[in-house]
Design a protein around this motif. Structure first.
Motif, PDB file in Angstrom:
ATOM      1  N   SER A 181       0.877  -1.100  -0.029  1.00 14.09           N
ATOM      2  CA  SER A 181      -0.082  -0.115  -0.079  1.00 14.09           C
ATOM      3  C   SER A 181       0.824   1.329  -0.065  1.00 14.09           C
ATOM      4  N   ILE A 182       1.897   1.118   0.802  1.00 13.21           N
ATOM      5  CA  ILE A 182       2.684   2.368   1.017  1.00 13.21           C
ATOM      6  C   ILE A 182       3.343   2.852  -0.547  1.00 13.21           C
ATOM      7  N   TYR A 183       3.992   1.757  -1.252  1.00  7.75           N
ATOM      8  CA  TYR A 183       4.611   2.008  -2.227  1.00  7.75           C
ATOM      9  C   TYR A 183       3.559   2.655  -3.420  1.00  7.75           C
ATOM     10  N   ILE A 184       2.233   1.958  -3.334  1.00  5.67           N
ATOM     11  CA  ILE A 184       1.348   2.448  -4.266  1.00  5.67           C
ATOM     12  C   ILE A 184       0.860   3.751  -3.794  1.00  5.67           C
ATOM     13  N   PHE A 185       0.846   4.276  -2.583  1.00  8.16           N
ATOM     14  CA  PHE A 185       0.435   5.539  -2.101  1.00  8.16           C
ATOM     15  C   PHE A 185       1.615   6.812  -2.777  1.00  8.16           C
ATOM     16  N   ILE A 186       2.718   6.367  -2.897  1.00  6.46           N
ATOM     17  CA  ILE A 186       3.844   7.188  -3.538  1.00  6.46           C
ATOM     18  C   ILE A 186       3.604   7.383  -4.990  1.00  6.46           C
ATOM     19  N   ILE A 187       3.267   6.293  -5.697  1.00  4.48           N
ATOM     20  CA  ILE A 187       3.127   6.271  -6.997  1.00  4.48           C
ATOM     21  C   ILE A 187       2.001   7.132  -7.361  1.00  4.48           C
ATOM     22  N   LEU A 188       0.927   7.152  -6.625  1.00  7.50           N
ATOM     23  CA  LEU A 188      -0.455   8.021  -6.827  1.00  7.50           C
ATOM     24  C   LEU A 188      -0.141   9.283  -6.497  1.00  7.50           C
ATOM     25  N   ILE A 189       0.564   9.486  -5.602  1.00  8.34           N
ATOM     26  CA  ILE A 189       0.797  11.232  -5.382  1.00  8.34           C
ATOM     27  C   ILE A 189       1.373  11.680  -6.597  1.00  8.34           C
ATOM     28  N   PHE A 190       2.792  11.185  -6.979  1.00  8.47           N
ATOM     29  CA  PHE A 190       3.532  11.606  -7.894  1.00  8.47           C
ATOM     30  C   PHE A 190       2.720  11.547  -9.429  1.00  8.47           C
ATOM     31  N   TYR A 191       1.837  10.363  -9.686  1.00 10.39           N
ATOM     32  CA  TYR A 191       0.864  10.413 -10.598  1.00 10.39           C
ATOM     33  C   TYR A 191       0.111  11.588 -10.793  1.00 10.39           C
ATOM     34  N   TYR A 192      -0.491  11.923  -9.730  1.00 16.65           N
ATOM     35  CA  TYR A 192      -1.614  12.951  -9.510  1.00 16.65           C
ATOM     36  C   TYR A 192      -0.645  14.410  -9.730  1.00 16.65           C
ATOM     37  N   ALA A 193       0.474  14.556  -9.292  1.00 17.89           N
ATOM     38  CA  ALA A 193       1.214  15.750  -9.546  1.00 17.89           C
ATOM     39  C   ALA A 193       1.548  15.933 -10.994  1.00 17.89           C
ATOM     40  N   TRP A 194       1.864  14.783 -11.432  1.00 18.67           N
ATOM     41  CA  TRP A 194       2.227  14.845 -12.900  1.00 18.67           C
ATOM     42  C   TRP A 194       1.173  15.344 -13.655  1.00 18.67           C
ATOM     43  N   ARG A 195       0.054  14.496 -13.422  1.00 20.08           N
ATOM     44  CA  ARG A 195      -1.300  14.551 -14.058  1.00 20.08           C
ATOM     45  C   ARG A 195      -1.626  16.214 -14.095  1.00 20.08           C
ATOM     46  N   MET A 196      -1.735  16.714 -12.827  1.00 21.86           N
ATOM     47  CA  MET A 196      -2.194  18.127 -12.763  1.00 21.86           C
ATOM     48  C   MET A 196      -1.282  19.227 -13.317  1.00 21.86           C
ATOM     49  N   ASN A 197       0.037  19.024 -13.512  1.00 20.79           N
ATOM     50  CA  ASN A 197       0.855  19.668 -14.026  1.00 20.79           C
ATOM     51  C   ASN A 197       0.597  19.875 -15.541  1.00 20.79           C
ATOM     52  N   ARG A 198       0.302  18.637 -16.111  1.00 25.41           N
ATOM     53  CA  ARG A 198      -0.297  18.833 -17.562  1.00 25.41           C
ATOM     54  C   ARG A 198      -1.640  19.413 -17.982  1.00 25.41           C
ATOM     55  N   LEU A 199      -2.537  19.392 -16.941  1.00 28.90           N
ATOM     56  CA  LEU A 199      -3.716  19.845 -16.965  1.00 28.90           C
ATOM     57  C   LEU A 199      -3.705  21.169 -16.658  1.00 28.90           C
ATOM     58  N   ASP A 200      -2.742  21.815 -15.853  1.00 26.59           N
ATOM     59  CA  ASP A 200      -2.489  23.359 -15.612  1.00 26.59           C
ATOM     60  C   ASP A 200      -1.909  23.749 -16.848  1.00 26.59           C
ATOM     61  N   ARG A 201      -1.261  23.079 -17.659  1.00 23.51           N
ATOM     62  CA  ARG A 201      -0.737  23.806 -18.956  1.00 23.51           C
ATOM     63  C   ARG A 201      -1.500  23.521 -20.008  1.00 23.51           C
ATOM     64  N   GLU A 202      -2.648  22.695 -20.191  1.00 25.47           N
ATOM     65  CA  GLU A 202      -3.606  22.522 -21.227  1.00 25.47           C
ATOM     66  C   GLU A 202      -4.437  23.749 -20.903  1.00 25.47           C
ATOM     67  N   PHE A 203      -4.743  24.088 -19.858  1.00 25.05           N
ATOM     68  CA  PHE A 203      -5.962  25.261 -19.480  1.00 25.05           C
ATOM     69  C   PHE A 203      -5.115  26.499 -19.266  1.00 25.05           C
ATOM     70  N   ASP A 204      -3.845  26.488 -19.506  1.00 25.37           N
ATOM     71  CA  ASP A 204      -2.987  27.761 -19.596  1.00 25.37           C
ATOM     72  C   ASP A 204      -3.116  28.388 -17.876  1.00 25.37           C
ATOM     73  N   VAL A 205      -3.199  27.570 -16.767  1.00 20.73           N
ATOM     74  CA  VAL A 205      -3.295  28.158 -15.604  1.00 20.73           C
ATOM     75  C   VAL A 205      -2.153  27.761 -14.709  1.00 20.73           C
ATOM     76  N   HIS A 206      -0.995  27.380 -15.332  1.00 21.59           N
ATOM     77  CA  HIS A 206       0.279  27.036 -14.604  1.00 21.59           C
ATOM     78  C   HIS A 206       0.852  28.168 -14.268  1.00 21.59           C
ATOM     79  N   GLU A 207       1.690  27.942 -12.991  1.00 21.90           N
ATOM     80  CA  GLU A 207       2.385  29.045 -12.465  1.00 21.90           C
ATOM     81  C   GLU A 207       3.929  29.119 -13.215  1.00 21.90           C
ATOM     82  N   GLU A 208       4.165  30.171 -13.360  1.00 19.52           N
ATOM     83  CA  GLU A 208       5.707  30.283 -14.104  1.00 19.52           C
ATOM     84  C   GLU A 208       6.932  29.829 -13.190  1.00 19.52           C
TER      85      GLU A 208
END
Lengths: 87, 592
Positions: free
Chosen positions: A60-87
């Motif tokens: 569970s602990i290993y999968i939790f780590i993967i989940l957080i980094f997946y979410y961070a990566w996915r959201m960074n992409r989404l931020d760019r897609e909608f042009d709301v990312h911070e410089e």
């Protein structure tokens, strides 16, 4: 210039979708595989670990780590897609 | 050099390091004092968060708790790590975007109410004060057990050190000290763990060793451990759920939600530069936590396996446990057992007077009737404190004295780093939420910084006093802290971000319902304000409502909080437009 409301609600709707999927996995590996289905999974093993026990004390602990980094990566992409990312 | 001298040198060197950091990282503004100027790199913040989070209990006691609980110990492992997923997905990035200094400040602004802010401050103070008592005590006990000094001296020294770096540097000083403390702590934990793993399983990595074979044989370690634990009446290690599966489920979920709602951990994510950094920083925090949390179950299992085979040397060779030759003669105890017996953490009592030690589960009636009584045993003769599993490891593995000295420095680093984080949460909510936010809104930046330093000093003295004179309930309070964080702060913060419908009336009643039901449920079984003997209901499965253990009640309190908030918000005036804009604003990193 402010974000058009439609764009903003679309961004939020997608974010909620990603969060929901991540939390489904989160619950399945810990509360599911680690607790509720553990007796069943203990019939299988990973190395010398009974599988249910492995999920509860390691997996569970290993999968939790993967989940957080997946979410961070996915959201960074989404931020760019909608042009709301911070410089 | 003897162990005590070496340990004092090791601990002394770490203290010099902390003070040097304090002098270098002084805080010059309130932003630096409360949130380290929002300039901490996400990876470094992850490291500081790991130290902030992992307390004396994680470092010293957790492996032992798991060793005695077996499989069900996974509730703590999953609960205390799974909370970071909730924090990363549901709270940290949005609260960072909000961009202010404290958790109650968000609640006050989002619910446009100083009452809401005050209720949040009360929750924060109850949670953090109960938690910090255990940490101050932890510093003292680490000194007492490892350095052979009194608990009081340890506490005074610990207070003095925290005073220097927390008052001078605030969050900035605490952050850099926590980074150093993390490195010391993880090194101190890993070295003995690696050697124990090599010794018992022949594997360098404890995580692999736990699932591997016993060194020099083709039997799985866990399989042999299951068998040994059954032979001693404890039940199979990898499938033992003494608390019951329903309560393991509730406890895990309550610890997850409680972890995500702990204010001293949430504020760590206010220190990174950007919203996206808050997301990844939570991942880094969990990596650094996992370096200890995936090793702890291996240390626990291997230490208890080693203990069982030391006390019942015949059992591993397949001799029946009832055969006297299977039990260790008292005069042949290894040196570490006699040494730790002096500290009181381990006790041998030859109840049946046969000159040998019998360690077994004397609460297991079937086992007592079928094995113990026919063999002439008169009760369990060995009691072992949870903390032994970590503290005695270096000696059990026959490692040089400097490793034991390192463990001393690591245990003290773990307690100090958590205490400092909690003290910051306490003092900033006094100086920023109560003083600046409610009583003296016109106070200047310089005066507020001075007030923050003074309240930090006062918080240290209060925490130290409570550590020296712990209220009788000290052992129970950490469970209370998690239950309250789960039932009060987490749901309110989450609704503040994810639901525009929730207004001030909903949030305030929700928080109060969560807080009060959880406290009452715990008091029903543990006694009113933990006064022994005042509990109206017996604290065992027969008295628990729906079989819910008070330790696992946090999730129920959280559900009551959510439900109350929605019902009350539905019956009262909707959230003002300006607040709806505020919510829209925290949801996106930047307006396009």
């Amino acid at each position: 210039m402010t974000t058009p409301t439609k764009d903003r609600s679309e961004y939020w709707r997608k974010n909620i979708g990603i969060i929901t999927w991540c939390l489904v996995v989160w619950a399945l590996v810990s509360l599911g595989a680690g607790i509720l289905f553990a007796p069943m999974l203990n019939g299988f093993s990973i190395g010398g670990y009974p599988l249910g026990f492995w999920f509860a004390q390691q997996g569970s602990i290993y999968i939790f780590i993967i989940l957080i980094f997946y979410y961070a990566w996915r959201m960074n992409r989404l931020d760019r897609e909608f042009d709301v990312h911070e410089e | 050099m003897d162990l005590q001298t070496l340990s004092i040198i090791a601990v002394g060197l770490t203290f010099v390091l902390y003070i040097a950091i304090a002098i270098w990282a002084r805080a010059g503004s309130t932003s630096e004092f409360y949130v380290a100027g929002k300039g901490i790199h996400p990876t470094l913040n992850g490291m500081a968060t790991a130290a902030d989070w992992m307390s004396a209990a994680s470092f010293i006691s957790m492996a032992g708790i798991i060793a005695f609980a077996g499989y069900a110990g996974g509730a703590y492992l999953m609960g205390w790590t799974g909370g970071y997923v909730l924090m990363a997905l549901l709270l940290a990035p949005y609260l960072r975007k909000f961009g202010k200094f404290t958790v109650p400040e968000f609640i006050g602004d989002r619910f446009y109410s100083t009452t809401a802010r005050t209720v949040a401050v009360v929750c924060l103070l109850v949670i953090s004060l109960t938690y910090v008592i255990g940490q101050m005590r932890g510093v003292g006990i680490a000194f007492a057990n490892i350095l052979n000094l009194s608990v009081e001296i340890g506490l005074y020294v610990g207070m003095a050190i925290v005073f220097v770096y927390a008052v001078l540097g605030g969050m900035k000083g605490i952050t850099y000290t926590q980074i150093a403390q993390y490195v010391i702590m993880i090194f101190a934990y890993s070295v003995p763990a690696i050697f124990i793993s090599l010794q018992i399983t022949g594997s360098f990595l404890p995580q692999i060793g736990l699932g591997g074979n016993i060194a020099g044989s083709d039997t799985h370690m866990l399989h042999a451990l299951d068998q040994t634990m059954v032979d001693l009446g404890f039940g199979p290690y990898t499938d033992r759920v003494a608390m019951g599966r329903w309560n393991m489920f509730l406890l895990t979920l309550s610890l997850m939600i409680g972890t995500a709602g702990l204010p001293h951990v949430i504020v760590r994510f206010f220190t990174v530069p950007k919203m996206s950094d808050a997301r990844s920083s939570a991942g880094w925090a969990l990596i650094f936590i996992a370096l200890l949390y995936t090793v702890a179950p291996a240390v626990g299992a291997m230490a208890i396996f080693n203990l069982a085979n030391t006390v019942h040397p015949g059992v591993e060779q397949g001799q029946p446990v009832a055969d006297p030759e299977s039990n260790l003669p008292i005069d042949q105890q290894p040196e570490w057992m006699t040494r730790w017996a002096q500290t009181g953490l381990l006790a041998v009592d030859d109840l049946n007077g046969d000159g040998r030690i019998q360690w077994y589960n004397d609460k297991n009636a079937t086992y007592v009737a079928e094995v113990a009584e026919p063999a002439g045993w008169a009760g369990n003769e060995l009691t072992v404190n949870n903390d032994i599993m970590v503290l005695a490891n270096p000696e059990i593995a026959a490692l040089p004295n400097w490793v034991a000295a390192l463990v001393a420095a690591g245990g003290i680093a773990a307690a100090l780093s958590t205490a400092a984080g909690l003290l910051l949460a306490i003092s900033s909510s006094v100086s920023h939420d109560l003083l600046k936010g409610i009583f003296m809104p016109t106070i200047s930046e310089r005066s507020e910084l001075r007030a923050a330093r003074i309240s930090m000093g006062v918080a240290i003295v209060v925490a130290g006093y409570l550590g020296l004179n712990p209220p009788g309930f000290a052992a129970q309070v950490v469970a209370l802290a998690f239950g309250l964080a789960a039932a009060s702060l987490f749901p309110t913060l989450m609704m503040g971000i994810f639901s525009k419908r929730i207004n001030k009336e909903g949030a305030i009643t929700g928080m109060l319902v969560g807080l009060i039901t959880t406290m009452v449920y715990i008091f029903l079984y543990k006694g009113w304000f933990f006064i022994p003997g005042t509990n109206p209901l017996p604290d065992d499965a027969s008295g628990w409502i729906l079989g819910i253990n008070p330790l696992g009640f946090g999730v129920i309190g959280a559900l009551l909080n959510f439900a109350t908030a929605y019902v009350v918000a539905g019956m009262t005036k909707p959230t003002p437009a300006a607040i709806q804009d505020l919510v829209e604003n925290v949801r996106v990193p930047r307006q396009a």
